[in-house]
Design an enzyme around this catalytic site. Structure first.
Site, PDB file in Angstrom:
ATOM      1  N   HIS A  14     -20.177  59.608 -65.619  1.00 18.24           N
ATOM      2  CA  HIS A  14     -19.054  59.198 -66.498  1.00 18.24           C
ATOM      3  C   HIS A  14     -18.876  60.245 -67.591  1.00 18.24           C
ATOM      4  O   HIS A  14     -19.679  60.317 -68.517  1.00 18.24           O
ATOM      5  CB  HIS A  14     -19.350  57.840 -67.139  1.00 18.24           C
ATOM      6  CG  HIS A  14     -18.260  57.334 -68.050  1.00 18.24           C
ATOM      7  ND1 HIS A  14     -17.761  56.062 -67.965  1.00 18.24           N
ATOM      8  CD2 HIS A  14     -17.563  57.923 -69.060  1.00 18.24           C
ATOM      9  CE1 HIS A  14     -16.825  55.890 -68.880  1.00 18.24           C
ATOM     10  NE2 HIS A  14     -16.683  57.010 -69.572  1.00 18.24           N
ATOM     11  N   LYS A 100     -10.712  53.542 -61.859  1.00 19.84           N
ATOM     12  CA  LYS A 100     -11.184  53.107 -63.172  1.00 19.84           C
ATOM     13  C   LYS A 100     -10.312  52.005 -63.746  1.00 19.84           C
ATOM     14  O   LYS A 100      -9.086  52.155 -63.828  1.00 19.84           O
ATOM     15  CB  LYS A 100     -11.145  54.327 -64.099  1.00 19.84           C
ATOM     16  CG  LYS A 100     -11.370  54.026 -65.559  1.00 19.84           C
ATOM     17  CD  LYS A 100     -12.843  53.874 -65.866  1.00 19.84           C
ATOM     18  CE  LYS A 100     -13.033  53.375 -67.290  1.00 19.84           C
ATOM     19  NZ  LYS A 100     -14.104  54.028 -68.003  1.00 19.84           N
ATOM     20  N   HIS A 175     -21.109  52.383 -69.247  1.00 21.68           N
ATOM     21  CA  HIS A 175     -21.626  52.517 -70.614  1.00 21.68           C
ATOM     22  C   HIS A 175     -21.972  51.168 -71.239  1.00 21.68           C
ATOM     23  O   HIS A 175     -21.409  50.774 -72.257  1.00 21.68           O
ATOM     24  CB  HIS A 175     -20.677  53.326 -71.510  1.00 21.68           C
ATOM     25  CG  HIS A 175     -19.203  53.037 -71.361  1.00 21.68           C
ATOM     26  ND1 HIS A 175     -18.685  51.781 -71.429  1.00 21.68           N
ATOM     27  CD2 HIS A 175     -18.153  53.859 -71.155  1.00 21.68           C
ATOM     28  CE1 HIS A 175     -17.382  51.836 -71.275  1.00 21.68           C
ATOM     29  NE2 HIS A 175     -17.029  53.083 -71.103  1.00 21.68           N
TER      30      HIS A 175
END
Ligand code: NCD
Ligand code: ZN
Length: 344
Positions: A14, A100, A175
Site C-alpha cells: 500500500h 480500492k 492500514h
C-alpha cells in the site's frame, strides 16, 4: 546479538506515489526498498480505468532510473458507477491487481469514492468470482461518529455485512489502527487480511499533540490510543499470515502539511524497512520480519515470492529533518531522530 539480517526483498502492499514532480521525487525511495508495490489510485482525477492505470504505470517506470528492478501493481479506484466488465477485463489483462474501496470523503482525494457499498455489489460479486482482491479504506465517514471510532464502527456497519454477502471475496483491510480490527481479522477466514503501517506501530495519538500540534504525525486513519498500538505490534509480529507490510507512505509538500487545514499523510518511504525492523527488534521478533515483509503479502495475492535478497545491518542512521522535493520539501517519518538498522 544479531548484527545483520538477510531477508527476501520485501514488497509494499500500500503506497501513494502521486504524480508529476512529486512522483519523480518519491518513487525512487520505494523502488530502493521494495521489489513490488500496490499503487494507490487516488490521483486527481482518480485512476478508474485500465487505460489510465496503464498510463500511470508507465509514468511510474519513467520516474525511475533505467533498469530499476521494481514492479508497480496497479489498482482501480472504485466509484458508484464502476463497471464490472471493465474492471474484470483490466484484471484479466494484467493491468489491475486489485480494486480500492474508498468510502466517499474518507480521506485525501476520495470525493469520488463509494457513497454506499450497495452501489458496487455487482462489481464486488465479479471480483469474488475472478479472485481479484478488494482493498478497503475501513472508516465510516459520518460526521456524527467520533474520528477515533470510525474504523471500529466501519467493521460493524459495513465490513461484517460485506463479508456475509460475499464470503469468498478476498479483502485487505488496509492500514488497520485498532485492536477491534485485529480481533476482527483474526476471527475471519484466510481470505481476509490486513496491512499495518510503520507509523501505526511506532506512534499513538499523543504524538499528534506532543508539546503542541504536530501535523507530521497526522494521517488517516488517525493514530489511536496506546492499547491499539500494542495490539497492532502484537499482530504484526505474531507470524500470522493475515498481516503484511503496507507503508501507506503518503507524501504531501510541507506547505500542505503546515496549514490551517493540513493534509493527512505520513511520508515514510525513505526509511520504511528500517522503521519496521526497529519494531520487530523491540518486540524480540526479528526472525519474523521476513514473513511479514516478504512472504505473507505475495502468498495472499497469489504472487511468487521475490528471489532477490536484501540485508540490513545494525548501524545508526540519522533521519534528516526534511528532504528536497521538486522545489518544495517533504518531512519524512522519524525526522530528526536515529534508526538503528541500515539497508546494505
Ligand atoms: C492518504 C493520502 O494522502 O493520499 N493519506 C493518509 O493519511 N493515509 C490517503 C489515505 O490512504 O487515506
Ligand atoms: Zn493510503
Amino acid at each position: 546479538m544479531t548484527d545483520t539480517i538477510t531477508i527476501r526483498r520485501p514488497d509494499d502492499w500500500h503506497v501513494h506515489l502521486r504524480d508529476g514532480a512529486m512522483l519523480e521525487a518519491v518513487a525512487p525511495f520505494t523502488a530502493r526498498q521494495f521489489a513490488r508495490a500496490i499503487i494507490m489510485p487516488n490521483l486527481s482525477p482518480p485512476v478508474t480505468t485500465a487505460a489510465s492505470a496503464a498510463a500511470y504505470r508507465d509514468r511510474i517506470m519513467a520516474a525511475l532510473p533505467e533498469g530499476t528492478d521494481f514492479t508497480p501493481l496497479m489498482t482501480c479506484y472504485l466509484t458508484d458507477d464502476a463497471d464490472a466488465d471493465d474492471i474484470a477485463a483490466g484484471h484479466a489483462a494484467g493491468i489491475f491487481t486489485a480494486a480500492k474501496l474508498y468510502p466517499a470523503n474518507a480521506t485525501t482525494n476520495s470525493a469520488h469514492g463509494v457513497t454506499d457499498v450497495a452501489h458496487i455489489m455487482p462489481v464486488l460479486e465479479r471480483m469474488q468470482d475472478i479472485g481479484m482482491p478488494l482493498l478497503v479504506h475501513g472508516e465510516v465517514t459520518d460526521g456524527d461518529i467520533d474520528i477515533f471510532d470510525r474504523e471500529a464502527v466501519f467493521i460493524e456497519r459495513v465490513l461484517k455485512q460485506l463479508i456475509a454477502a460475499l464470503p469468498d471475496l478476498k479483502i485487505v483491510f488496509e492500514h488497520i489502527t485498532t485492536e477491534q480490527a485485529v480481533q476482527f481479522v483474526d476471527s475471519c477466514g484466510p481470505n481476509i487480511a490486513a496491512t499495518i503501517t510503520p507509523h501505526h506501530l511506532h506512534i499513538n495519538r499523543n504524538a499528534m499533540f506532543a508539546g503542541g500540534i504536530r501535523p507530521h504525525a497526522y494521517c488517516l486513519p488517525v493514530a489511536k490510543r496506546e492499547q491499539h498500538r500494542l495490539a497492532l505490534r502484537k499482530a504484526a509480529t505474531s507470524g500470522s499470515p493475515k498481516y503484511f507490510l503496507g507503508t501507506d507512505s503518503a507524501p504531501h509538500e510541507i506547505h500542505a502539511k503546515l496549514s490551517a487545514c493540513g493534509c493527512a499523510g505520513i511520508f515514510n518511504a525513505p526509511y520504511a524497512l528500517e522503521s519496521y525492523a526497529a519494531v520487530f527488534e523491540e518486540e524480540g521478533a526479528l526472525d519474523r520480519l521476513e514473513a511479514f515483509a516478504s512472504e505473507h503479502g505475495p502468498n495472499f495475492y497469489g504472487l511468487p515470492l521475490n528471489e532477490a535478497m536484501v540485508s540490513l545491518e545494525r548501524s545508526n542512521i540519522h533521519v534528516p529533518d526534511d528532504m528536497e522535493s521538486a522545489g518544495s520539501r517533504l518531512v519524512p517519518f522519524h525526522a530528526g531522530s536515529d534508526l538503528h538498522w541500515r539497508i546494505l
